[in-house]
Every structure is written in structure tokens, then in C-alpha cells.
Design a protein around this motif. Sequence first.
Motif, mmCIF file in Angstrom:
data_model
loop_
_atom_site.group_PDB
_atom_site.id
_atom_site.type_symbol
_atom_site.label_atom_id
_atom_site.label_comp_id
_atom_site.label_asym_id
_atom_site.label_seq_id
_atom_site.Cartn_x
_atom_site.Cartn_y
_atom_site.Cartn_z
ATOM 1 N N GLU A 1 0.831 -1.198 0.000
ATOM 2 C CA GLU A 1 0.000 0.000 0.000
ATOM 3 C C GLU A 1 0.867 1.250 0.000
ATOM 4 O O GLU A 1 2.061 1.193 0.278
ATOM 5 C CB GLU A 1 -0.914 -0.009 1.220
ATOM 6 N N ALA A 2 0.225 2.369 -0.280
ATOM 7 C CA ALA A 2 0.864 3.687 -0.284
ATOM 8 C C ALA A 2 2.003 3.767 -1.293
ATOM 9 O O ALA A 2 3.058 4.329 -1.028
ATOM 10 C CB ALA A 2 1.326 4.083 1.125
ATOM 11 N N TRP A 3 1.770 3.202 -2.473
ATOM 12 C CA TRP A 3 2.692 3.283 -3.591
ATOM 13 C C TRP A 3 2.069 4.131 -4.685
ATOM 14 O O TRP A 3 0.851 4.116 -4.880
ATOM 15 C CB TRP A 3 3.033 1.888 -4.121
ATOM 16 N N TYR A 4 2.925 4.859 -5.402
ATOM 17 C CA TYR A 4 2.448 5.820 -6.396
ATOM 18 C C TYR A 4 3.244 5.687 -7.678
ATOM 19 O O TYR A 4 4.370 5.202 -7.675
ATOM 20 C CB TYR A 4 2.566 7.250 -5.834
ATOM 21 N N GLY A 5 2.636 6.154 -8.747
ATOM 22 C CA GLY A 5 3.302 6.200 -10.038
ATOM 23 C C GLY A 5 3.651 7.634 -10.392
ATOM 24 O O GLY A 5 2.848 8.543 -10.179
ATOM 25 N N LEU A 6 4.846 7.827 -10.898
ATOM 26 C CA LEU A 6 5.296 9.127 -11.371
ATOM 27 C C LEU A 6 4.958 9.212 -12.851
ATOM 28 O O LEU A 6 5.309 8.342 -13.622
ATOM 29 C CB LEU A 6 6.806 9.242 -11.180
ATOM 30 N N GLY A 7 4.294 10.277 -13.233
ATOM 31 C CA GLY A 7 4.081 10.530 -14.643
ATOM 32 C C GLY A 7 2.642 10.853 -14.975
ATOM 33 O O GLY A 7 1.741 10.491 -14.237
ATOM 34 N N PRO A 8 2.501 11.537 -16.048
ATOM 35 C CA PRO A 8 3.562 12.054 -16.887
ATOM 36 C C PRO A 8 4.270 13.262 -16.266
ATOM 37 O O PRO A 8 3.715 13.948 -15.418
ATOM 38 C CB PRO A 8 2.851 12.485 -18.169
ATOM 39 N N GLY B 1 6.619 4.217 -1.458
ATOM 40 C CA GLY B 1 7.484 4.227 -2.617
ATOM 41 C C GLY B 1 6.780 4.706 -3.857
ATOM 42 O O GLY B 1 5.608 5.081 -3.829
ATOM 43 N N CYS B 2 7.532 4.667 -4.953
ATOM 44 C CA CYS B 2 7.045 5.192 -6.220
ATOM 45 C C CYS B 2 7.618 4.347 -7.351
ATOM 46 O O CYS B 2 8.749 3.863 -7.259
ATOM 47 C CB CYS B 2 7.487 6.649 -6.352
ATOM 48 N N VAL B 3 6.837 4.194 -8.407
ATOM 49 C CA VAL B 3 7.295 3.507 -9.611
ATOM 50 C C VAL B 3 7.282 4.488 -10.776
ATOM 51 O O VAL B 3 6.569 5.496 -10.750
ATOM 52 C CB VAL B 3 6.418 2.277 -9.959
ATOM 53 N N VAL B 4 8.083 4.160 -11.793
ATOM 54 C CA VAL B 4 8.117 4.979 -13.007
ATOM 55 C C VAL B 4 8.438 4.081 -14.198
ATOM 56 O O VAL B 4 9.212 3.135 -14.082
ATOM 57 C CB VAL B 4 9.141 6.137 -12.893
ATOM 58 N N LEU B 5 7.799 4.394 -15.301
ATOM 59 C CA LEU B 5 8.099 3.742 -16.562
ATOM 60 C C LEU B 5 8.884 4.748 -17.382
ATOM 61 O O LEU B 5 8.371 5.814 -17.726
ATOM 62 C CB LEU B 5 6.799 3.362 -17.290
ATOM 63 N N GLY B 6 10.161 4.454 -17.636
ATOM 64 C CA GLY B 6 10.964 5.422 -18.366
ATOM 65 C C GLY B 6 12.400 4.999 -18.517
ATOM 66 O O GLY B 6 12.801 3.896 -18.141
ATOM 67 N N LYS C 1 10.182 3.477 2.362
ATOM 68 C CA LYS C 1 10.173 2.721 3.620
ATOM 69 C C LYS C 1 9.507 1.376 3.388
ATOM 70 O O LYS C 1 8.722 1.203 2.464
ATOM 71 C CB LYS C 1 9.471 3.504 4.730
ATOM 72 N N GLY C 2 9.849 0.429 4.234
ATOM 73 C CA GLY C 2 9.284 -0.911 4.125
ATOM 74 C C GLY C 2 10.023 -1.743 3.095
ATOM 75 O O GLY C 2 10.947 -1.276 2.431
ATOM 76 N N PRO C 3 9.573 -2.988 2.958
ATOM 77 C CA PRO C 3 10.224 -3.880 2.000
ATOM 78 C C PRO C 3 9.812 -3.546 0.562
ATOM 79 O O PRO C 3 8.732 -3.007 0.329
ATOM 80 C CB PRO C 3 9.707 -5.263 2.404
ATOM 81 N N PRO C 4 10.658 -3.885 -0.400
ATOM 82 C CA PRO C 4 10.268 -3.691 -1.798
ATOM 83 C C PRO C 4 9.068 -4.575 -2.133
ATOM 84 O O PRO C 4 9.017 -5.733 -1.728
ATOM 85 C CB PRO C 4 11.493 -4.136 -2.587
ATOM 86 N N PRO C 5 8.101 -4.048 -2.853
ATOM 87 C CA PRO C 5 6.941 -4.852 -3.224
ATOM 88 C C PRO C 5 7.289 -5.815 -4.359
ATOM 89 O O PRO C 5 8.322 -5.677 -5.018
ATOM 90 C CB PRO C 5 5.933 -3.801 -3.688
ATOM 91 N N THR C 6 6.410 -6.761 -4.588
ATOM 92 C CA THR C 6 6.608 -7.725 -5.676
ATOM 93 C C THR C 6 5.305 -7.889 -6.444
ATOM 94 O O THR C 6 4.224 -7.601 -5.945
ATOM 95 C CB THR C 6 7.033 -9.100 -5.124
#
Length: 177
Positions: free
Chosen positions: A86-93, A124-129, A161-166
Motif C-alpha cells: 500500500e501507499a505506492w504511487y506512479g510518477l508521470g507524466p 514508494g514510487c514507480v516509473v516507466l521510463g 520505507k518498508g520492504p520492496p513490493p513484488t
Amino acid sequence: MIRNRQHGRPTSLTRLRAEMPEDIDAISKLTTAAFENTEHSSGTEAAIVDALRAASALTISLVALENEEIVGHIAFSPVTIESGAEAWYGLGPVSVRPDRQGYGIGKMLIESGLAQLKQNGANGCVVLGDPGYYTRFGFTSDPALRYADVPAEYFQRIVFKGPPPTGAVAYHAGFDA
């Protein structure tokens, strides 16, 4: 106005602030222009931002201004992850007016947005790029985290923070615009 044309630096007059309702049209035009001639553009980036806004899914929406004119924009929105993280976000555009690209405005927007996410308690945050670009902000590819059929090196994450998600990541439905 005298602009600092040194590559990689925004002008001393560049400032950031949260998006305001009167910015919507300018953000749409800017986003369209910023992606108009990019190789991997879907051409829907402005529609994505509009769809996220309409769904109240713009967790963070910042603009960069020079002389009160919008020259950059960044959006962050929630993502879901197969592992239940939980509490993960995507950057973009992230968009910068074509004549202002390469002056550090995108960097300012990304750093500020990531700092706000972290301050707001994001995990955390994810990005496609481009990994060559996003690794400078702390993003790394992780084969345990997947997005569609995108090669692992282009889908990256940063853990606050926390463990990396999968597992598989899904962006908000606004990305289907």
C-alpha cells in the motif's frame, strides 16, 4: 527577462507550486507539446492527466513557472501492486515545454514531487521510463516488480520505507485514456 542558458539548470526565476484550477488548460497544452515529438509517446499524456484529475486521483500535481507562465508539470497517482503493498504511487507524466527541456526543470519537478510523496507517508514510487535518466533520482529496476510486458530495465521503483513490493503493478484507470 535574462535566462540562464547553461544546460542543465533552470533559471533563477523558476519556481514550483501545486496545480490550481486555472492551470488546467495550460497543463493540457504543455503536456501535448512536450510529448508531441517523443519516440515512445502514446499521444494520450494530456488525456491521462485530465482523466486522473477528473477521478480525483492526482495525489500530487505540480507546475513549474517562469514569469508566471507554466513551463513544466508533473503528476503522481496511486498504483496497485499484486503483493498488496500500500501507499505506492506512479510518477508521470512529467512534461516540460520543448524550448525549456534540458534546463533542469524536470529534475526540479521530480525531486520536489518525490520529497512530497515521502513527506506524505508514501512507501514508494514507480516509473516507466529511461533508466539512464531516472536512476539519478534513486530509481532502480527490480525484476520482482512487473508492469505489463515492459522490459524490466524500463520499469523502476524507489522505496521510501518498508520492504520492496513484488508482483504486477497496475496504474490508475486514467492511464487507459
